[in-house]
Design an enzyme around this catalytic site. Structure first.
Site, mmCIF file in Angstrom:
data_model
loop_
_atom_site.group_PDB
_atom_site.id
_atom_site.type_symbol
_atom_site.label_atom_id
_atom_site.label_comp_id
_atom_site.label_asym_id
_atom_site.label_seq_id
_atom_site.Cartn_x
_atom_site.Cartn_y
_atom_site.Cartn_z
ATOM 1 N N ARG A 197 44.850 -11.433 3.606
ATOM 2 C CA ARG A 197 43.688 -11.373 4.493
ATOM 3 C C ARG A 197 42.685 -10.330 3.991
ATOM 4 O O ARG A 197 41.659 -10.681 3.423
ATOM 5 C CB ARG A 197 44.153 -11.074 5.933
ATOM 6 C CG ARG A 197 43.106 -11.314 7.013
ATOM 7 C CD ARG A 197 42.028 -10.258 7.096
ATOM 8 N NE ARG A 197 42.566 -8.919 7.361
ATOM 9 C CZ ARG A 197 41.826 -7.818 7.335
ATOM 10 N NH1 ARG A 197 40.530 -7.887 7.063
ATOM 11 N NH2 ARG A 197 42.355 -6.624 7.544
ATOM 12 N N ASP A 198 43.012 -9.061 4.162
ATOM 13 C CA ASP A 198 42.061 -8.018 3.764
ATOM 14 C C ASP A 198 41.782 -8.116 2.266
ATOM 15 O O ASP A 198 40.660 -7.923 1.805
ATOM 16 C CB ASP A 198 42.638 -6.637 4.103
ATOM 17 C CG ASP A 198 41.569 -5.580 4.296
ATOM 18 O OD1 ASP A 198 40.395 -5.869 4.038
ATOM 19 O OD2 ASP A 198 41.900 -4.459 4.700
ATOM 20 N N HIS A 254 46.073 2.583 7.512
ATOM 21 C CA HIS A 254 45.475 1.490 6.717
ATOM 22 C C HIS A 254 44.454 2.164 5.808
ATOM 23 O O HIS A 254 43.350 2.500 6.241
ATOM 24 C CB HIS A 254 44.831 0.482 7.683
ATOM 25 C CG HIS A 254 44.077 -0.645 7.051
ATOM 26 N ND1 HIS A 254 44.493 -1.955 7.127
ATOM 27 C CD2 HIS A 254 42.905 -0.683 6.370
ATOM 28 C CE1 HIS A 254 43.623 -2.744 6.514
ATOM 29 N NE2 HIS A 254 42.634 -1.990 6.054
ATOM 30 N N HIS A 300 42.116 2.276 2.451
ATOM 31 C CA HIS A 300 41.482 1.713 1.255
ATOM 32 C C HIS A 300 41.451 2.823 0.208
ATOM 33 O O HIS A 300 41.457 4.011 0.539
ATOM 34 C CB HIS A 300 40.089 1.176 1.598
ATOM 35 C CG HIS A 300 40.166 -0.119 2.358
ATOM 36 N ND1 HIS A 300 39.971 -1.340 1.768
ATOM 37 C CD2 HIS A 300 40.472 -0.378 3.649
ATOM 38 C CE1 HIS A 300 40.136 -2.298 2.671
ATOM 39 N NE2 HIS A 300 40.448 -1.742 3.820
ATOM 40 N N CYS A 337 35.930 -4.852 2.340
ATOM 41 C CA CYS A 337 35.369 -5.461 3.541
ATOM 42 C C CYS A 337 33.949 -5.896 3.222
ATOM 43 O O CYS A 337 33.146 -5.110 2.728
ATOM 44 C CB CYS A 337 35.366 -4.466 4.696
ATOM 45 S SG CYS A 337 34.538 -5.106 6.159
ATOM 46 N N ASN A 343 42.516 -2.181 -0.612
ATOM 47 C CA ASN A 343 43.531 -1.347 0.030
ATOM 48 C C ASN A 343 44.384 -0.722 -1.057
ATOM 49 O O ASN A 343 44.430 -1.203 -2.186
ATOM 50 C CB ASN A 343 44.464 -2.206 0.893
ATOM 51 C CG ASN A 343 43.774 -2.772 2.083
ATOM 52 O OD1 ASN A 343 43.156 -3.805 1.998
ATOM 53 N ND2 ASN A 343 43.868 -2.092 3.199
HETATM 54 P P1 HMG Z 1 27.961 -13.839 16.274
HETATM 55 O O1 HMG Z 1 27.041 -14.493 15.302
HETATM 56 O O2 HMG Z 1 27.424 -12.748 17.129
HETATM 57 O O3 HMG Z 1 28.768 -14.892 17.160
HETATM 58 O O4 HMG Z 1 29.179 -13.277 15.426
HETATM 59 P P2 HMG Z 1 28.340 -16.007 18.151
HETATM 60 O O5 HMG Z 1 29.352 -15.975 19.269
HETATM 61 O O6 HMG Z 1 26.895 -15.898 18.493
HETATM 62 O O7 HMG Z 1 28.592 -17.323 17.295
HETATM 63 C C1 HMG Z 1 27.836 -17.654 16.138
HETATM 64 C C2 HMG Z 1 28.477 -18.838 15.442
HETATM 65 O O8 HMG Z 1 29.768 -18.472 14.959
HETATM 66 C C3 HMG Z 1 28.702 -20.038 16.364
HETATM 67 O O9 HMG Z 1 28.604 -21.203 15.538
HETATM 68 C C4 HMG Z 1 30.126 -19.868 16.792
HETATM 69 O O10 HMG Z 1 30.736 -21.067 17.171
HETATM 70 C C5 HMG Z 1 30.754 -19.328 15.539
HETATM 71 P P3 HMG Z 1 27.261 -22.089 15.497
HETATM 72 O O11 HMG Z 1 27.012 -22.465 16.929
HETATM 73 O O12 HMG Z 1 26.193 -21.177 14.914
HETATM 74 O O13 HMG Z 1 27.625 -23.210 14.581
HETATM 75 N N1 HMG Z 1 31.961 -18.521 15.829
HETATM 76 C C6 HMG Z 1 33.160 -18.731 15.273
HETATM 77 N N2 HMG Z 1 33.604 -19.649 14.396
HETATM 78 C C7 HMG Z 1 34.919 -19.592 14.049
HETATM 79 N N3 HMG Z 1 35.770 -18.658 14.529
HETATM 80 C C8 HMG Z 1 35.356 -17.727 15.393
HETATM 81 C C9 HMG Z 1 34.011 -17.748 15.805
HETATM 82 N N4 HMG Z 1 33.290 -16.973 16.649
HETATM 83 C C10 HMG Z 1 32.046 -17.468 16.648
HETATM 84 N N5 HMG Z 1 36.228 -16.803 15.840
HETATM 85 C C11 HMG Z 1 31.524 -12.736 15.247
HETATM 86 C C12 HMG Z 1 30.237 -12.575 16.056
HETATM 87 C C13 HMG Z 1 32.517 -11.720 15.787
HETATM 88 C C14 HMG Z 1 32.032 -14.150 15.416
HETATM 89 C C15 HMG Z 1 31.186 -12.474 13.750
HETATM 90 O O14 HMG Z 1 30.530 -11.255 13.668
HETATM 91 C C16 HMG Z 1 32.408 -12.426 12.882
HETATM 92 O O15 HMG Z 1 33.105 -13.413 12.709
HETATM 93 N N6 HMG Z 1 32.702 -11.241 12.313
HETATM 94 C C17 HMG Z 1 33.899 -11.054 11.497
HETATM 95 C C18 HMG Z 1 33.613 -10.063 10.414
HETATM 96 C C19 HMG Z 1 34.865 -9.836 9.631
HETATM 97 O O16 HMG Z 1 35.777 -10.665 9.593
HETATM 98 N N7 HMG Z 1 34.922 -8.691 8.948
HETATM 99 C C20 HMG Z 1 36.059 -8.351 8.123
HETATM 100 C C21 HMG Z 1 37.304 -8.069 8.917
HETATM 101 S S1 HMG Z 1 37.369 -6.414 9.592
HETATM 102 C C22 HMG Z 1 38.043 -5.506 8.330
HETATM 103 O O17 HMG Z 1 38.220 -5.989 7.244
HETATM 104 C C23 HMG Z 1 38.514 -4.123 8.632
HETATM 105 C C24 HMG Z 1 40.049 -3.970 8.684
HETATM 106 O O18 HMG Z 1 40.621 -4.354 7.454
HETATM 107 C C25 HMG Z 1 40.400 -2.537 8.935
HETATM 108 C C26 HMG Z 1 39.618 -1.613 8.027
HETATM 109 O O19 HMG Z 1 39.829 -1.583 6.821
HETATM 110 O O20 HMG Z 1 38.734 -0.982 8.608
HETATM 111 C C27 HMG Z 1 40.641 -4.800 9.811
HETATM 112 MG MG MG Z 2 40.715 -3.077 5.648
#
Ligand code: HMG
Ligand code: MG
Length: 305
Positions: A18-19, A210, A212, A243, A252
């Site tokens: 995933r990450d 966690h 990086h 990310c 990581n």
């Molecule tokens: P948004 O644009 O504000 O969402 O995004 P929305 O509710 O307005 O929806 C926009 C569109 O996205 C719509 O589709 C929804 O249906 C769709 P459209 O009508 O335009 O065709 N949608 C989805 N589709 C599939 N699955 C879903 C989903 N939700 C909405 N779950 C949202 C808000 C949270 C969805 C967006 O910002 C997002 O997906 N962000 C994820 C970012 C991400 O994954 N970042 C990396 C992970 S975090 C990380 O890596 C850190 C970690 O490792 C720890 C660390 O190291 O810090 C965990």
């Molecule tokens: Mg991470």
């Protein structure tokens, strides 16, 4: 207070699928991801972060998550986890049969906006429904807390901001909380201070580190966390990762490096390092580059592959 003895055993959560892969620019097929997860399962991890049910517009690489979950061979005793930002993601994760959902908040307002397009308070409100649904469906619930040691947009992050979000994740019913150095800027004493502050709000045995490795501090930070009693760590095979919403953040800490250090310290993990080295060499070959794991590459060279 720093304890004089290190833990005898720790849990390693493998986050490479995933990450590790979410930030890859080249499209990786579901088959390759499935083989990676299967190899990691065979290595004996008790928890693998295998998928992410986020918007495919935000993170295209994770769009195959349902296919990956459907294709893997599940090892009894391993929990397969997925990130879930909202109820839409939860429904997809539930349908895919994940064992644990991970809600992900930030200790920095700026990062929360960039990563999930809402404030910290709004994210916690959104996660309330996910948390309730996870409990109703008897799924494990984990909370990740990004930018606990520094933010690419806002800079410094205080231990009190970390503690405040830890409290909120705890109140949502998280079984485990990840304290994440998203951009790899932390150093050991800082890590100890933040971990100890977080442990005032949540049982230390359910807090994880966690890290990086952007600034090359991750192993030192794990050692520092061991000294204060943290017993759960995340790592990414071959040091994959980053990310997409934290510019410049690299992978990581490499799982092979962590396992090599823990083995030397006599700390049990239950994981077969040789099989992780193989998995790291496999995915690196698929990506067409050398693994970012010093121990992994050294061990592979020593045995001639
Ligand atoms: P948004 O644009 O504000 O969402 O995004 P929305 O509710 O307005 O929806 C926009 C569109 O996205 C719509 O589709 C929804 O249906 C769709 P459209 O009508 O335009 O065709 N949608 C989805 N589709 C599939 N699955 C879903 C989903 N939700 C909405 N779950 C949202 C808000 C949270 C969805 C967006 O910002 C997002 O997906 N962000 C994820 C970012 C991400 O994954 N970042 C990396 C992970 S975090 C990380 O890596 C850190 C970690 O490792 C720890 C660390 O190291 O810090 C965990
Ligand atoms: Mg991470």
């Amino acid at each position: 207070m720093i304890s004089s003895s290190l833990p005898k055993a720790v849990k390693i959560i493998e986050v490479g699928p995933r990450d590790g892969l979410q930030n890859e620019q080249q499209t990786i097929s579901a088959d390759v991801k499935i083989e990676l997860v299967n190899r990691l399962s065979q290595a004996g991890f008790v928890n693998i972060e295998a998928a992410s049910f986020v918007s495919p517009k935000w993170v295209p690489q994770m769009a195959t998550s349902a296919e990956v979950m459907a294709g893997i061979t599940r090892r009894p005793g391993t929990l397969y986890s997925a990130l879930v930002p909202n109820m839409k993601g939860f429904e997809a994760a539930l349908a895919a049969g994940v064992d644990e959902v991970v809600i992900f908040a930030a200790a920095s307002e700026a990062f929360s906006q960039k990563n999930i397009n809402c404030s910290i308070a709004e994210s916690v409100e959104r996660f309330r429904d996910v948390a309730r649904a996870a409990k109703e469906n008897k799924l494990r619930l984990r909370g990740a807390l990004s930018c606990a040691f520094g933010c690419p947009y806002q800079g410094e992050v205080s231990a009190d901001s970390v503690a405040s979000v830890v409290q909120q994740l705890r109140d949502l019913g998280c079984d485990e909380i990840d304290i994440a150095d998203t951009i790899g800027v932390a150093t050991p004493r800082h890590v100890q201070a933040v971990m100890q502050r977080a442990a005032q709000e949540f049982p230390i045995e359910k807090l994880s580190g966690h890290f990086h490795d952007t600034y090359g501090q991750a192993l030192a930070n794990i050692y520092a966390s061991l000294e204060v009693g943290i017993t759960i760590y995340h790592a990414s095979v071959a040091g994959l990762g980053g990310c997409p919403y934290a510019k410049g953040a690299t992978g990581n800490v490499a799982t092979e490096d962590v396992l090599y250090m823990l083995r030397g310290l006599g700390i049990a993990t239950g994981i077969d390092l040789d099989k992780v080295v193989d998995a790291g060499q496999f995915i690196s070959a698929q990506l067409g580059r050398k693994a970012v794991s010093r121990a992994g590459n050294a061990l592979a060279a020593k045995r001639g592959n």
